[in-house]
Design an enzyme around this catalytic site. Structure first.
Site, mmCIF file in Angstrom:
data_model
loop_
_atom_site.group_PDB
_atom_site.id
_atom_site.type_symbol
_atom_site.label_atom_id
_atom_site.label_comp_id
_atom_site.label_asym_id
_atom_site.label_seq_id
_atom_site.Cartn_x
_atom_site.Cartn_y
_atom_site.Cartn_z
ATOM 1 N N HIS A 1 -1.603 -7.657 2.507
ATOM 2 C CA HIS A 1 -1.662 -8.200 3.882
ATOM 3 C C HIS A 1 -2.856 -7.717 4.684
ATOM 4 C CE1 HIS A 1 0.400 -4.785 6.237
ATOM 5 N NE2 HIS A 1 0.391 -4.367 4.991
ATOM 6 N N GLY B 1 0.815 -1.213 0.000
ATOM 7 C CA GLY B 1 0.000 0.000 0.000
ATOM 8 C C GLY B 1 0.847 1.260 0.000
ATOM 9 N N THR B 2 1.920 1.250 0.765
ATOM 10 C CA THR B 2 2.796 2.419 0.835
ATOM 11 C C THR B 2 3.347 2.766 -0.540
ATOM 12 O OG1 THR B 2 3.420 1.921 3.116
ATOM 13 C CG2 THR B 2 4.947 3.294 1.854
ATOM 14 N N CYS C 1 2.832 4.378 16.011
ATOM 15 C CA CYS C 1 3.960 4.753 16.866
ATOM 16 C C CYS C 1 4.456 3.536 17.635
ATOM 17 C CB CYS C 1 3.587 5.878 17.817
ATOM 18 S SG CYS C 1 2.400 5.419 19.067
HETATM 19 C C1 PLP Z 1 -1.709 -0.477 5.993
HETATM 20 C C2 PLP Z 1 -2.102 0.737 5.255
HETATM 21 C C3 PLP Z 1 -1.271 1.315 4.274
HETATM 22 C C4 PLP Z 1 0.115 0.789 3.996
HETATM 23 O O1 PLP Z 1 0.108 -0.444 3.356
HETATM 24 P P1 PLP Z 1 1.448 -1.335 3.414
HETATM 25 O O2 PLP Z 1 1.149 -2.480 2.520
HETATM 26 O O3 PLP Z 1 1.614 -1.730 4.833
HETATM 27 O O4 PLP Z 1 2.566 -0.507 2.918
HETATM 28 C C5 PLP Z 1 -1.731 2.416 3.592
HETATM 29 N N1 PLP Z 1 -2.925 2.952 3.845
HETATM 30 C C6 PLP Z 1 -3.761 2.431 4.775
HETATM 31 C C7 PLP Z 1 -5.096 3.066 4.998
HETATM 32 C C8 PLP Z 1 -3.372 1.314 5.518
HETATM 33 O O5 PLP Z 1 -4.190 0.824 6.432
#
Ligand code: PLP
Length: 383
Positions: A204, A69-70, A328
């Site tokens: 995930h 997601g990042t 955090c």
């Molecule tokens: C977990 C999350 C992300 C980041 O996703 P990752 O796969 O952990 O990098 C981005 N946005 C939201 C709303 C999330 O809950």
């Protein structure tokens, strides 16, 4: 251990694990190679893309696999901003995930982008009219998360998406939290696909492996890749594909999405019963986020004169894995910026406690959750 931190990472689904093991056991292969193992890998990749696209109502060409997601959020914000000649203005909200907020700050610092962060109300909802008012002729991208991970609030983005598109700005939503527990589609005739040009999701949070995700983006939207190299993902994200993770990801999505609607109904009933018990029996307990416009598996609270940190440790000892909701690190009691943006006092914001169900609980687990949580909170509460 009763694992109730699905918003941080959902447990790996059996079907996803099976698919991954099959891919891993098939031996080494690069999907770009000409030999038979390489072509088999290509087949696996194509199948995963097709499976994910079908489950999410997208075209295969609209799927860009990422590392999560990042990366999807970084890719859409930086990539669209750099490629779009419209201007240097981004509209977003005060409660986005850090991968949105910090990327916007980076674009502001490095490339002089002007960032408008629209404020939220006490429930963590933005006023659609305020977001629309912030969109101008120089706005390149509007990014409003579909559901907040910390407090579970689901946004209305319909009118925002229409307004963004009307002026030619790209409408993006971080659907990482929403897509895992609500029936979400990128289909241009379905919700929320009809209102967005781009959507981020993460493996995930669906019960796939960590380290995989996707940006869904319409074919006609220009963006500059972040990772340049061998031209994988149709030259939109170079680098040898993480084949097993991608296959596990698409399997998890295809397994879970068709039942999202019915699962949601069960979880909403359970969630609301749990929330009622806590609010009724713990003096000074307050729900954070919207009471009804929230993801089905999400219950989050703040308390008066209770430390969230020590509650987590005590719950853990009693076999309940919960969370404070913010990223955090343990031991550091910084109040959550999201709760502050929603108007909570700093000392209240540090007491945040979040429970996110990976699945509906059976009666035994549900009763265990209620009993242990009430007993731990009562022990910590004002005497
Ligand atoms: C977990 C999350 C992300 C980041 O996703 P990752 O796969 O952990 O990098 C981005 N946005 C939201 C709303 C999330 O809950």
């Amino acid at each position: 251990m009763l694992y109730l931190d699905a918003a941080a990472t959902a447990p790996l689904r059996e079907a996803a694990r099976d698919t991954m093991l099959k891919v891993l056991n098939a031996g080494p292969a690069n999907a770009s190679s000409v030999h038979t193992p390489g072509q088999n890998a290509k087949t696996v990749l194509n199948h995963a893309r097709q499976q994910l696209a079908t489950a999410l109502g997208a075209r295969e060409s609209e799927v860009v696999f990422t590392s999560g997601g990042t990366e999807a959020n970084n890719l859409v914000l930086k990539g669209v901003s750099v490629a779009n000649p419209r201007g240097r203005h981004i509209v977003t909200t005060a409660i986005e995930h850090s991968s949105i907020r910090k990327t916007c700050q980076f674009l502001g610092k490095l490339a002089g982008f002007e960032i408008t962060e629209v404020e939220v109300d006490q429930y963590g909802r933005v006023d659609e009219s305020e977001v629309i008012a912030a969109i101008g002729n120089d706005t390149t991208i509007v990014s409003v998360g579909l559901a907040n991970g910390e407090v579970g609030t689901v946004q209305s983005i319909d009118r925002i998406g229409q307004a963004a598109k009307a002026v030619g700005a790209v409408m993006h939503t971080d659907a990482v939290q929403a897509a895992a527990s609500l029936p979400v589609s990128f289909d241009s005739k379905a919700w929320p696909g009809q209102y967005v040009d781009a959507m981020s999701i993460a493996s995930h949070k669906f019960g796939g492996p960590q380290g995989a995700g996707a940006l869904l983006i319409r074919d006609d939207i220009a963006f500059e890749p972040l990772l340049h190299g061998g031209g994988q993902e149709n030259s939109r994200r170079s680098g040898t594909e993480n084949l097993a993770a991608i296959a596990g990801f698409s399997t998890a999505v295809a397994t879970i999405l068709p039942t999202a609607g019915t699962r949601a109904q069960t979880m909403v009933a359970q969630r609301d019963a749990f929330i009622s018990r806590i609010l009724e029996e713990i003096p000074g307990a307050r729900l954070t986020g919207h009471p009804t416009e929230r993801v089905p598996n999400h219950a989050s609270f703040v308390f008066e004169r209770i430390s969230g940190e020590s509650i987590l440790v005590d719950l853990d000892v009693m076999g309940v894995a919960a969370s404070s909701g913010s990223a955090c690190s343990a031991g550091k009691k910084e109040p959550s910026g999201i709760l502050l943006a929603m108007g909570f006092e700093p000392d209240v914001a540090t007491t945040a406690l979040r429970f996110t169900f990976p699945d509906p609980l059976n009666d035994t687990d549900y009763n265990h959750l209620v009993d242990q949580t009430l007993s731990v909170l009562n022990r910590h509460g004002p005497q």
